[in-house]
Design a protein around this motif. Sequence first.
Motif: not given
Length: 92
Positions: A45-71
């Motif tokens: 996870x750390x390797x994949x997100x190197x150079x990426x910045x957290x943008x937002x949590x995508x709103x979904x149901x309570x049981x699904x968590x999605x975080x959006x990152x952009x470089x």
Amino acid sequence: MLNIKLVNVFNWNDTGTDTTEIDRNFGLIYFNGTPKLVHQKIKNLISELKGYKFIERVITSDNIFILKYCNSDLNLKYVYWCDNGSYNYKID
């Protein structure tokens, strides 16, 4: 979740071998020094997100968590998980 500078792991390694003592088994590495599967997953996870910045949590149901990152090239990556079961979710 914005501007996260530090992620703190409860324990780097397990502090005992008794599996009935839950608090002694939260480590990323077993008591004998062997890495747990989660250790490799966090490294990936750390390797994949190197150079990426957290943008937002995508709103979904309570049981699904999605975080959006952009470089800096505006490439997007998503980190997602669910807290139980399995789900299909389409990101537009």
